[in-house]
Design a protein around this motif. Structure first.
Motif, PDB file in Angstrom:
ATOM      1  N   THR A   1       0.828  -1.207   0.000  1.00 43.13           N
ATOM      2  CA  THR A   1       0.000   0.000   0.000  1.00 43.13           C
ATOM      3  C   THR A   1       0.868   1.265   0.000  1.00 43.13           C
ATOM      4  O   THR A   1       0.485   2.289  -0.567  1.00 43.13           O
ATOM      5  CB  THR A   1      -0.915   0.004   1.247  1.00 43.13           C
ATOM      6  N   GLN A   2       2.033   1.180   0.633  1.00 45.20           N
ATOM      7  CA  GLN A   2       2.918   2.359   0.694  1.00 45.20           C
ATOM      8  C   GLN A   2       3.353   2.820  -0.690  1.00 45.20           C
ATOM      9  O   GLN A   2       3.589   4.009  -0.890  1.00 45.20           O
ATOM     10  CB  GLN A   2       4.147   2.025   1.534  1.00 45.20           C
ATOM     11  N   LEU A   3       3.471   1.888  -1.645  1.00 46.55           N
ATOM     12  CA  LEU A   3       3.855   2.305  -3.001  1.00 46.55           C
ATOM     13  C   LEU A   3       2.745   3.151  -3.617  1.00 46.55           C
ATOM     14  O   LEU A   3       3.003   4.138  -4.310  1.00 46.55           O
ATOM     15  CB  LEU A   3       4.138   1.088  -3.884  1.00 46.55           C
ATOM     16  N   LEU A   4       1.502   2.763  -3.359  1.00 48.75           N
ATOM     17  CA  LEU A   4       0.370   3.544  -3.870  1.00 48.75           C
ATOM     18  C   LEU A   4       0.340   4.912  -3.205  1.00 48.75           C
ATOM     19  O   LEU A   4       0.158   5.941  -3.860  1.00 48.75           O
ATOM     20  CB  LEU A   4      -0.950   2.812  -3.595  1.00 48.75           C
ATOM     21  N   GLU A   5       0.559   4.892  -1.891  1.00 48.03           N
ATOM     22  CA  GLU A   5       0.539   6.156  -1.150  1.00 48.03           C
ATOM     23  C   GLU A   5       1.670   7.071  -1.620  1.00 48.03           C
ATOM     24  O   GLU A   5       1.486   8.275  -1.757  1.00 48.03           O
ATOM     25  CB  GLU A   5       0.660   5.881   0.346  1.00 48.03           C
TER      26      GLU A   5
ATOM     27  N   GLN B   1       9.225   5.627   6.035  1.00 42.70           N
ATOM     28  CA  GLN B   1      10.208   4.975   6.912  1.00 42.70           C
ATOM     29  C   GLN B   1      11.031   3.919   6.167  1.00 42.70           C
ATOM     30  O   GLN B   1      12.225   3.821   6.348  1.00 42.70           O
ATOM     31  CB  GLN B   1       9.477   4.336   8.093  1.00 42.70           C
ATOM     32  N   ASP B   2      10.342   3.137   5.306  1.00 40.09           N
ATOM     33  CA  ASP B   2      11.105   2.143   4.535  1.00 40.09           C
ATOM     34  C   ASP B   2      11.316   2.621   3.087  1.00 40.09           C
ATOM     35  O   ASP B   2      11.557   1.823   2.197  1.00 40.09           O
ATOM     36  CB  ASP B   2      10.423   0.772   4.590  1.00 40.09           C
ATOM     37  N   TYR B   3      11.170   3.902   2.883  1.00 40.07           N
ATOM     38  CA  TYR B   3      11.465   4.626   1.644  1.00 40.07           C
ATOM     39  C   TYR B   3      10.441   4.423   0.523  1.00 40.07           C
ATOM     40  O   TYR B   3      10.254   5.297  -0.301  1.00 40.07           O
ATOM     41  CB  TYR B   3      12.884   4.338   1.139  1.00 40.07           C
ATOM     42  N   ALA B   4       9.800   3.255   0.448  1.00 37.95           N
ATOM     43  CA  ALA B   4       8.742   2.996  -0.553  1.00 37.95           C
ATOM     44  C   ALA B   4       9.171   3.377  -1.970  1.00 37.95           C
ATOM     45  O   ALA B   4       8.400   4.006  -2.716  1.00 37.95           O
ATOM     46  CB  ALA B   4       7.445   3.713  -0.160  1.00 37.95           C
ATOM     47  N   LEU B   5      10.376   3.001  -2.338  1.00 38.58           N
ATOM     48  CA  LEU B   5      10.815   3.248  -3.722  1.00 38.58           C
ATOM     49  C   LEU B   5      10.113   2.260  -4.640  1.00 38.58           C
ATOM     50  O   LEU B   5       9.851   1.121  -4.247  1.00 38.58           O
ATOM     51  CB  LEU B   5      12.333   3.074  -3.830  1.00 38.58           C
ATOM     52  N   PHE B   6       9.832   2.679  -5.866  1.00 40.04           N
ATOM     53  CA  PHE B   6       9.145   1.794  -6.803  1.00 40.04           C
ATOM     54  C   PHE B   6      10.152   0.773  -7.334  1.00 40.04           C
ATOM     55  O   PHE B   6      11.109   1.152  -8.024  1.00 40.04           O
ATOM     56  CB  PHE B   6       8.534   2.592  -7.945  1.00 40.04           C
TER      57      PHE B   6
END
Lengths: 222, 224
Positions: A117-121, B92-97
């Motif tokens: 979900t964090q990628l969408l956010e 926090q965990d950067y959420a890079l694609f």
């Protein structure tokens, strides 16, 4: 031994149509099922999973009642689009969509759930809307599930027998698919031709499964 | 001036700490161009507050505005969605694609080649532009996430424990870099962290959150 390639052409067309229709129509439903916390989700999922556990003849029987000119869906198509569904190619496409629905829906739902979900956010906070987020973040990160949905749906559809026979009969060049051709060859004790049809179907299905496993293996390494 | 008045009931499973319910109640002004630190233990509501500012969480009550722009107002039912807020968020965990390179991640935000390269140079990641996130170290991921968050020229930069996953040496060097970049860009920044050292060394103003309440508002000073 007589070998007629037309059933392969019919099966391939059927597989392509069903896969394309389900790919487009199942994605929004899979999205809702994957993202909704609603208590109604298990009810919908149980309904869409029914073709997995129902006997194809039972499914085919009820579909025939719905799709025949006297049935509600058949009557609607006949009146609105002047398309006869029972014993026609559009009819077996529709029946194939119902029969293969869980294969596509489950794969897409699993794929959507696998994208954090964090990628969408992150995408939303970068100024992107839902459409761009789905196209550029969600779909590329669920490639394995997409391939699984496409391969499983196509393979299941081209191997479909009971539902297609119930809805479409066995009209050469129209509704006679490979599995029906195999059945008819066996019935007439023409095992040679049956072997050819069956072997090609096995090779096609195996190739699809191999492709799926190779893609999923590659995705798992990323 | 960034004005934050934020109320949110965190109950049961939504509450970060073991399902304990409490109300997150924050009312603070933040000077434009300043660096605000929010300290607090896990589950104190820090991340919820940050997500609320980004528009990923809708508060129950209050008002959030930056200058003349109101992003949220419970009384007039205004809620600006995250994509329309000029906010950069470093997760926090950067959420890079994972499907995009370093360049692709930043370019996704900027939509522009020159600006992308400028940001990659700012965070010293131009040499790794073609690398995928899986090929990067923790520090490189953090820098990429920072460059991406700055991609839209945000008016507010939100940093959710950006240093917590890094080893000590890297943390210290990136802390300095974070401060340098914030000063160079002049962006208003809010850092949430449970590390007093990070917050007091980086930020101009510090507040402490405990079970959703602001306990010790204050100005940053020397640590220890």
């Amino acid at each position: 031994m007589t070998f007629d390639p037309v059933p392969f052409w019919v099966s391939t067309q059927l597989g392509l149509w069903v896969t394309a229709i389900l790919l487009i129509t199942c994605f929004p439903l899979a999205w809702v099922l994957a993202k909704s916390p609603g208590g109604w989700v298990p009810w919908i999922e149980s309904t869409t999973s029914l073709p997995l556990v129902l006997s194809p003849t039972v499914l085919g029987f009820y579909l025939l009642l719905l799709l025949s000119p006297q049935g509600p869906v058949g009557d609607f198509f006949m009146r609105t689009f002047h398309i006869r569904l029972a014993f026609s190619f559009p009819g077996i496409v529709l029946a194939g969509c119902v029969s293969s629905l869980p294969f596509m829906l489950t794969a897409l739902k699993t794929g959507i759930q696998s994208v954090p979900t964090q990628l969408l956010e992150a995408s939303y906070t970068l100024g992107k809307g839902r459409f761009t987020t789905i196209a550029r973040v969600v779909l590329p990160n669920m490639k394995g599930a997409l391939v699984a949905g496409i391969v499983n749906t196509f393979a299941h559809t081209i191997g479909e027998f009971g539902v297609v026979l119930m809805i479409g009969g066995s009209i050469p060049g129209v509704t006679k698919v490979v599995s029906i051709a195999v059945y008819e060859r066996v019935e007439s004790l023409n095992f040679g031709a049956a072997h050819v049809y069956a072997a090609i179907l096995v090779i096609l299905s195996y190739s699809g499964m191999l492709l799926l496993n190779l893609v999923q293996r590659r995705e798992a390494r990323r | 001036m960034l004005s934050i008045s934020f109320g949110k009931e965190l109950k049961g499973g939504c509450a970060p700490e073991g399902g304990r319910s409490f109300r997150l109640e924050v009312d603070i002004p933040v000077q434009e161009g300043s660096f605000l630190g929010i300290l607090g233990p896990s589950g104190s509501g820090k991340t919820t507050l940050l997500r609320g500012l980004a528009g990923l969480y809708r508060p129950d009550s209050g008002c959030i505005s930056l200058g003349d722009h109101t992003w949220y107002d419970s009384s007039s039912r205004v809620f600006v969605p995250p994509r329309l807020r000029p906010v950069g968020l470093v997760f926090q965990d950067y959420a890079l694609f994972p499907n995009m390179t370093v360049y692709g991640n930043v370019q996704y935000a900027t939509g522009d080649h020159a600006r992308t390269m400028e940001l990659l140079e700012l965070v010293r990641m131009d040499a790794q532009a073609r690398h995928f996130p899986r090929e990067l170290s923790g520090g490189q991921r953090q820098r990429t996430a920072l460059a991406r968050a700055l991609g839209r020229k945000p008016l507010l930069l939100l940093l959710d424990e950006p240093l917590s996953a890094l080893d000590e040496e890297l943390r210290l060097s990136l802390r300095e870099e974070l401060r340098r970049i914030q000063r160079e860009t002049g962006v208003t920044a809010i850092l949430v962290s449970h590390s007093r050292d990070d917050v007091f060394r980086l930020c101009d103003e510090v507040i402490e959150l405990e079970a959703g309440q602001v306990r010790k508002p204050g100005r940053a000073g020397p640590v220890g």
